[in-house]
Design a protein around this motif. Structure first.
Motif, PDB file in Angstrom:
ATOM      1  N   MET A   1       0.844  -1.177   0.000  1.00  0.00           N
ATOM      2  CA  MET A   1       0.000   0.000   0.000  1.00  0.00           C
ATOM      3  C   MET A   1       0.889   1.239   0.000  1.00  0.00           C
ATOM      4  N   ARG A   2       0.487   2.227  -0.737  1.00  0.00           N
ATOM      5  CA  ARG A   2       1.224   3.492  -0.746  1.00  0.00           C
ATOM      6  C   ARG A   2       0.384   4.568  -0.061  1.00  0.00           C
ATOM      7  N   VAL A   3       1.058   5.508   0.556  1.00  0.00           N
ATOM      8  CA  VAL A   3       0.382   6.600   1.245  1.00  0.00           C
ATOM      9  C   VAL A   3      -0.004   7.655   0.217  1.00  0.00           C
ATOM     10  N   GLU A   4      -1.300   7.920   0.100  1.00  0.00           N
ATOM     11  CA  GLU A   4      -1.806   8.966  -0.794  1.00  0.00           C
ATOM     12  C   GLU A   4      -1.845  10.314  -0.085  1.00  0.00           C
ATOM     13  N   HIS A   6      -1.164  12.172   4.056  1.00  0.00           N
ATOM     14  CA  HIS A   6      -0.742  12.035   5.452  1.00  0.00           C
ATOM     15  C   HIS A   6      -0.893  13.406   6.094  1.00  0.00           C
ATOM     16  N   TYR A  20      -3.606   8.828   7.953  1.00  0.00           N
ATOM     17  CA  TYR A  20      -3.080   8.390   6.660  1.00  0.00           C
ATOM     18  C   TYR A  20      -4.215   7.861   5.795  1.00  0.00           C
ATOM     19  N   ARG A  22      -4.321   5.392   2.488  1.00  0.00           N
ATOM     20  CA  ARG A  22      -3.455   4.507   1.696  1.00  0.00           C
ATOM     21  C   ARG A  22      -4.270   3.742   0.663  1.00  0.00           C
ATOM     22  N   THR A  23      -3.585   3.371  -0.413  1.00  0.00           N
ATOM     23  CA  THR A  23      -4.219   2.541  -1.430  1.00  0.00           C
ATOM     24  C   THR A  23      -3.178   1.671  -2.117  1.00  0.00           C
ATOM     25  N   ASP A  24      -3.669   0.563  -2.663  1.00  0.00           N
ATOM     26  CA  ASP A  24      -2.826  -0.266  -3.518  1.00  0.00           C
ATOM     27  C   ASP A  24      -3.314  -0.169  -4.957  1.00  0.00           C
ATOM     28  N   TRP A  28      -8.678   0.716  -0.464  1.00  0.00           N
ATOM     29  CA  TRP A  28      -8.381   1.974   0.222  1.00  0.00           C
ATOM     30  C   TRP A  28      -8.526   1.760   1.716  1.00  0.00           C
TER      31      TRP A  28
END
Length: 69
Positions: A1-4, A6, A20, A22-24, A28
């Motif tokens: 997962m990446r932080v969209e 923060h 935070y 996050r999504t892959d 979500w």
């Protein structure tokens, strides 16, 4: 997962709060963290980006001066 997204409440002491999103790319989630990395956290899955941003906004609330990192 990446932080969209923060956000941080600007407090470096015990009252520190981070939120935070996050999504892959498909899933979500929103995480609310209290007390820094060693503190407590809560993670909630969301069906999409819009609902994740709505939840993150609700979890931030009006009490703090939030900064996006």
């Amino acid at each position: 997962m990446r932080v969209e997204h923060h956000w941080w409440n600007g407090d470096v002491r015990v009252a520190r709060r981070d939120v935070y999103v996050r999504t892959d790319g498909e899933l979500w989630e929103v995480e609310a963290q209290m007390g820094g990395p060693q503190g407590k956290s809560k993670v909630q899955s969301c069906p999409g980006k819009t609902s994740a941003l709505i939840l993150a906004d609700a979890w931030r609330g009006p009490r703090w001066h939030w900064r996006e990192i």
